[in-house]
Design a protein around this motif. Structure first.
Motif, short mmCIF file in Angstrom:
data_model
loop_
_atom_site.label_atom_id
_atom_site.label_comp_id
_atom_site.label_asym_id
_atom_site.label_seq_id
_atom_site.Cartn_x
_atom_site.Cartn_y
_atom_site.Cartn_z
N PHE A 173 0.85 -1.19 0.00
CA PHE A 173 0.00 0.00 0.00
C PHE A 173 0.89 1.24 0.00
CE2 PHE A 173 -2.64 -3.15 2.37
CZ PHE A 173 -3.65 -3.27 1.42
N PRO A 174 0.46 2.29 -0.70
CA PRO A 174 1.27 3.52 -0.71
C PRO A 174 1.12 4.30 0.60
CG PRO A 174 -0.76 3.87 -1.93
CD PRO A 174 -0.74 2.41 -1.53
N ALA A 175 2.04 5.20 0.82
CA ALA A 175 2.02 6.04 2.02
C ALA A 175 1.00 7.17 1.90
CB ALA A 175 3.40 6.62 2.28
N ALA A 176 0.64 7.52 0.66
CA ALA A 176 -0.31 8.62 0.42
C ALA A 176 -1.25 8.22 -0.72
CB ALA A 176 0.43 9.90 0.07
N TYR A 177 -2.39 8.88 -0.79
CA TYR A 177 -3.36 8.64 -1.85
C TYR A 177 -2.72 8.87 -3.21
CZ TYR A 177 -7.31 9.22 -4.97
OH TYR A 177 -8.18 9.09 -6.01
N SER A 178 -3.05 7.99 -4.18
CA SER A 178 -2.57 8.18 -5.54
C SER A 178 -3.50 7.46 -6.52
CB SER A 178 -1.14 7.64 -5.69
OG SER A 178 -1.12 6.24 -5.46
N ARG A 179 -3.50 7.96 -7.74
CA ARG A 179 -4.17 7.26 -8.84
C ARG A 179 -3.22 6.18 -9.33
NH1 ARG A 179 -9.12 7.33 -9.52
NH2 ARG A 179 -8.87 6.96 -11.72
N THR A 180 -3.78 5.06 -9.78
CA THR A 180 -2.96 3.97 -10.29
C THR A 180 -3.45 3.57 -11.67
OG1 THR A 180 -4.35 2.16 -9.45
CG2 THR A 180 -2.72 3.10 -7.91
N GLU A 181 -2.75 2.63 -12.27
CA GLU A 181 -3.17 2.16 -13.59
C GLU A 181 -4.51 1.42 -13.53
OE1 GLU A 181 -0.53 -1.23 -12.02
OE2 GLU A 181 -0.76 0.91 -11.71
N HIS A 182 -4.93 1.00 -12.33
CA HIS A 182 -6.17 0.25 -12.18
C HIS A 182 -7.27 1.03 -11.47
CE1 HIS A 182 -3.98 -3.18 -13.63
NE2 HIS A 182 -3.10 -3.03 -12.67
N GLY A 183 -6.93 2.15 -10.87
CA GLY A 183 -7.93 2.92 -10.12
C GLY A 183 -7.27 3.88 -9.17
N GLU A 184 -7.33 3.56 -7.88
CA GLU A 184 -6.74 4.44 -6.87
C GLU A 184 -6.27 3.61 -5.68
OE1 GLU A 184 -10.18 6.46 -4.50
OE2 GLU A 184 -10.82 6.27 -6.60
N SER A 185 -5.31 4.16 -4.97
CA SER A 185 -4.77 3.50 -3.78
C SER A 185 -4.48 4.56 -2.73
CB SER A 185 -3.47 2.75 -4.11
OG SER A 185 -3.72 1.66 -4.95
N GLY A 186 -4.42 4.11 -1.50
CA GLY A 186 -4.09 5.00 -0.40
C GLY A 186 -3.52 4.17 0.74
N PRO A 187 -3.20 4.80 1.83
CA PRO A 187 -2.66 4.07 2.97
C PRO A 187 -3.63 2.97 3.41
CG PRO A 187 -2.41 6.43 3.29
CD PRO A 187 -3.29 6.24 2.09
N GLY A 188 -3.25 1.74 3.17
CA GLY A 188 -4.05 0.61 3.62
C GLY A 188 -5.09 0.10 2.64
N TYR A 189 -5.15 0.62 1.41
CA TYR A 189 -6.18 0.12 0.48
C TYR A 189 -5.80 0.33 -0.99
CZ TYR A 189 -7.73 4.94 -0.32
OH TYR A 189 -7.78 6.27 -0.66
N HIS A 190 -6.42 -0.52 -1.82
CA HIS A 190 -6.41 -0.38 -3.28
C HIS A 190 -7.85 -0.52 -3.75
CE1 HIS A 190 -2.08 -1.02 -3.30
NE2 HIS A 190 -2.22 -2.21 -2.75
N ILE A 191 -8.26 0.32 -4.70
CA ILE A 191 -9.57 0.20 -5.34
C ILE A 191 -9.31 0.13 -6.84
CG2 ILE A 191 -11.81 1.27 -5.79
CD1 ILE A 191 -11.47 2.80 -3.13
N ALA A 192 -9.79 -0.94 -7.48
CA ALA A 192 -9.57 -1.13 -8.91
C ALA A 192 -10.91 -1.17 -9.64
CB ALA A 192 -8.80 -2.42 -9.17
#
Length: 147
Positions: A18-37
């Motif tokens: 998990f990233p340290a801060a919120y970010s957009r990814t190639e599949h959706g978004e991620s943040g501290p403790g989560y991924h949403i695709a």
């Protein structure tokens, strides 16, 4: 929807840090403790009587259930988790952890599994932002317990 590709993406998210801060990814978004695709997006804006929208909603729910059957084979039956109460709590000003607060604004309910190898939660849901916006079939992987 390609179930094999969706399963591979869920596996990737279960293994990914998990990233340290919120970010957009190639599949959706991620943040501290989560991924949403976004596993699937309708890509359409809706007008008219709503019949086509209802059919699309039914198809997305069927796709969710189909992928859910594969995850059930792996991890057992899911918990059905309504986000309505979470949404109410966020609108009343309660500080709810992400990704739950974010999801509660547009995903009515989730199928939810505990992935035993990593201890992470895996959830599937259909995003229904507004009647004019596209549907999204979402896969969520998080280490944050549901509220």
């Amino acid at each position: 929807m390609d179930i094999a590709k969706a399963l591979a993406l869920i596996d990737l998210l279960c293994a990914r840090e998990f990233p340290a801060a919120y970010s957009r990814t190639e599949h959706g978004e991620s943040g501290p403790g989560y991924h949403i695709a976004a596993l699937q997006t309708s890509g359409e804006f809706w007008e008219g009587d709503g019949t086509e929208r209802e059919e699309t909603a039914a198809q997305y729910e069927a796709d969710r259930d189909g992928l859910g059957e594969r995850l059930t084979e792996r991890w057992g039956p899911p918990q059905c988790f309504s986000l309505a109460g979470v949404f109410d709590r966020t609108t009343e000003g309660e500080d709810i952890d992400e990704p739950w607060a974010r999801l509660s604004g547009h995903v009515p309910d989730l199928q939810l599994w505990s992935e035993p190898a990593s201890g992470r939660w895996v959830a599937l849901g259909v995003s229904q932002w507004d009647k004019e916006l596209p549907f999204q079939f979402l896969g969520v992987v998080t280490e944050i317990d549901p509220p």
